[in-house]
Design a protein around this motif. Sequence first.
Motif, PDB file in Angstrom:
ATOM      1  N   THR A  23      42.466  49.879  49.088  1.00  0.00           N
ATOM      2  CA  THR A  23      42.006  50.264  50.422  1.00  0.00           C
ATOM      3  C   THR A  23      42.481  51.679  50.704  1.00  0.00           C
ATOM      4  OG1 THR A  23      44.014  49.484  51.508  1.00  0.00           O
ATOM      5  CG2 THR A  23      42.215  47.864  51.230  1.00  0.00           C
ATOM      6  N   SER A  69      40.147  45.629  56.368  1.00  0.00           N
ATOM      7  CA  SER A  69      40.461  46.631  55.350  1.00  0.00           C
ATOM      8  C   SER A  69      39.367  46.604  54.291  1.00  0.00           C
ATOM      9  CB  SER A  69      41.835  46.363  54.732  1.00  0.00           C
ATOM     10  OG  SER A  69      41.837  45.104  54.092  1.00  0.00           O
ATOM     11  N   GLN A  70      38.980  47.760  53.838  1.00  0.00           N
ATOM     12  CA  GLN A  70      37.858  47.903  52.921  1.00  0.00           C
ATOM     13  C   GLN A  70      38.367  48.421  51.578  1.00  0.00           C
ATOM     14  OE1 GLN A  70      34.402  47.378  54.077  1.00  0.00           O
ATOM     15  NE2 GLN A  70      34.293  47.124  51.863  1.00  0.00           N
ATOM     16  N   PRO A  71      38.364  47.583  50.528  1.00  0.00           N
ATOM     17  CA  PRO A  71      38.792  48.088  49.221  1.00  0.00           C
ATOM     18  C   PRO A  71      37.685  48.914  48.565  1.00  0.00           C
ATOM     19  CG  PRO A  71      38.228  45.775  49.054  1.00  0.00           C
ATOM     20  CD  PRO A  71      38.078  46.164  50.509  1.00  0.00           C
TER      21      PRO A  71
END
Length: 171
Positions: A23, A69-71
């Motif tokens: 992230t 959260s954006q990986p």
Amino acid sequence: MADTGINPTAAALLGLLHEGPMTGGQLMAAAERRLAPYWSMTRSQVYRELPALADQGLVRLGKPGPRSSQPYAITASGKRTFSRWLTEMPGRDTVRNPTALRVAFGPQHSANQMRTLVSSANEYHTEALASAREQARDAKKAGDSYGAAALEFAVAYHKAALSWLKSAPVG
């Protein structure tokens, strides 16, 4: 050698993503841990670059995690672009030292301001030197000769700064 068109911050993110999906916050932590002694990145730079890298197809977004959260993961195209970036000439160093800039305007400072400036810079570089030495030692022990070599740059930089500060006029 074709110009990849990516800036050093984007390249650093691609390099870090070779370790696996991360992230933005994880990338910031990795950059702080691995690069901070000689390369700075701000949170705003990271979060500005990630969508641009995704738009270029150099990274892909994973499934959202906790707290949205954006990986991000590097793509095959991202790996090729990073490999090409490594072959490009790095260009000239950009020296931006805020203490040296203030010293250049020394006549506009009071003697006390200059003493405080130099003292504060001495304290910072002494602490940063100790930290960079420790990180370089750890990298060597871990067998990371390339990481250790980059950290030795930070060691030499802080030594040079401390040496220069000894000759800086303080009033």
